[in-house]
Design a protein around this motif. Sequence first.
Motif, PDB file in Angstrom:
ATOM      1  N   UNK A  74       0.829  -1.208  -0.059  1.00  0.00           N
ATOM      2  CA  UNK A  74       0.150  -0.151   0.058  1.00  0.00           C
ATOM      3  C   UNK A  74       0.722   1.093  -0.054  1.00  0.00           C
ATOM      4  N   UNK A  75       2.032   1.071   0.692  1.00  0.00           N
ATOM      5  CA  UNK A  75       2.804   2.313   0.787  1.00  0.00           C
ATOM      6  C   UNK A  75       3.549   2.929  -0.604  1.00  0.00           C
ATOM      7  N   UNK A  76       3.889   1.558  -1.321  1.00  0.00           N
ATOM      8  CA  UNK A  76       4.635   1.823  -2.398  1.00  0.00           C
ATOM      9  C   UNK A  76       3.615   2.212  -3.647  1.00  0.00           C
ATOM     10  N   UNK A  77       2.336   1.664  -3.518  1.00  0.00           N
ATOM     11  CA  UNK A  77       1.367   2.279  -4.542  1.00  0.00           C
ATOM     12  C   UNK A  77       0.805   3.646  -4.134  1.00  0.00           C
ATOM     13  N   UNK A  78       0.729   4.082  -2.923  1.00  0.00           N
ATOM     14  CA  UNK A  78       0.305   5.484  -2.444  1.00  0.00           C
ATOM     15  C   UNK A  78       1.567   6.339  -2.868  1.00  0.00           C
ATOM     16  N   UNK A  79       2.845   5.978  -2.794  1.00  0.00           N
ATOM     17  CA  UNK A  79       3.957   6.761  -3.289  1.00  0.00           C
ATOM     18  C   UNK A  79       4.034   7.157  -4.875  1.00  0.00           C
ATOM     19  N   UNK A  80       3.648   5.923  -5.450  1.00  0.00           N
ATOM     20  CA  UNK A  80       3.731   6.025  -7.045  1.00  0.00           C
ATOM     21  C   UNK A  80       2.582   7.010  -7.448  1.00  0.00           C
ATOM     22  N   UNK A  81       1.283   6.866  -6.744  1.00  0.00           N
ATOM     23  CA  UNK A  81       0.155   7.737  -7.010  1.00  0.00           C
ATOM     24  C   UNK A  81       0.501   9.195  -6.750  1.00  0.00           C
ATOM     25  N   UNK A  82       1.141   9.729  -5.723  1.00  0.00           N
ATOM     26  CA  UNK A  82       1.565  10.689  -5.048  1.00  0.00           C
ATOM     27  C   UNK A  82       2.447  11.352  -6.269  1.00  0.00           C
ATOM     28  N   UNK A  83       3.188  10.736  -7.172  1.00  0.00           N
ATOM     29  CA  UNK A  83       4.209  11.148  -7.965  1.00  0.00           C
ATOM     30  C   UNK A  83       5.462  11.292  -7.373  1.00  0.00           C
ATOM     31  N   UNK A  84       5.775  10.512  -6.286  1.00  0.00           N
ATOM     32  CA  UNK A  84       7.111  10.649  -5.652  1.00  0.00           C
ATOM     33  C   UNK A  84       7.993   9.687  -6.595  1.00  0.00           C
ATOM     34  N   UNK A  85       9.302   9.770  -6.347  1.00  0.00           N
ATOM     35  CA  UNK A  85      10.378   8.926  -7.113  1.00  0.00           C
ATOM     36  C   UNK A  85      10.620   7.756  -6.086  1.00  0.00           C
TER      37      UNK A  85
END
Length: 256
Positions: A74-85
């Motif tokens: 869930x953390x990986x998906x949230x970070x990708x969704x937020x546009x983080x590297x």
Amino acid sequence: MSVPAEMNVTTPLNVAKRHLRDALKLKLKDVSHDSITSQSSTVYRTLANLDAYRNAQRISVFLSMPTGEIQTDAIVRDALRAGKDVFVPYLYKNPAAAPGLPARIMDMVRLRDFADYESLRPDKWGIPSIDPATVPERQRVLGDPDVQHSDSTLLDLILMPGVAFDMGPDNGAVRRLGHGKGFYDYFLFRQRLKATSLGQQGFPALLVGLALSEQFLSPPEGPVPVGPLDQPLDGLILGNGNIRGPLAAAPLNETD
């Protein structure tokens, strides 16, 4: 480049670490899948409400074993969704083979997008892993002189696994016991050298552990044995929602 001798030598410290790992392995076998799922959701929600996470642009996230630790999907998906590297661990043979240096080392390589993340295949431990054939095309945090580096070569936030954690009695620092391979120890050592070469003072990234409640040791169970290579963490987020260490003083944003 040299590292303290502790990394590859049997010492009383390493024996103490091995005994604690064995004890925690038995303890974590009794943690149910439902409990791990629930605790992982709590850790995700707690992290997502921290400004330290929201404001971080370049983060690394460990990819989880199927059992015995917080699940980070869930953390990986949230970070990708937020546009983080988003960078994840990649293990490879050390090109600088020499006495006292580890044979295998870790770098962090960048995920391209959701499809890239979902294409990862589990290794022999069940951990989603980067295909080595794709690494030459990826941005890496450290790597060798001929690899593709990202435009900014340092991370803002490193989310770390571990076997056991506790709090130092003198300074309140979060102490971490890893899995014994030294991958994070050596990666952090190399990142610190890179930061120094770039003229940065202090450690360049916020270090935050993610752990099941069962992995946090009370005084009768501890202490976590630490040596000169063991970097204290800035914070620890537990499966019951508690935050330990200096990060506990950081503001929570609970507007979502």
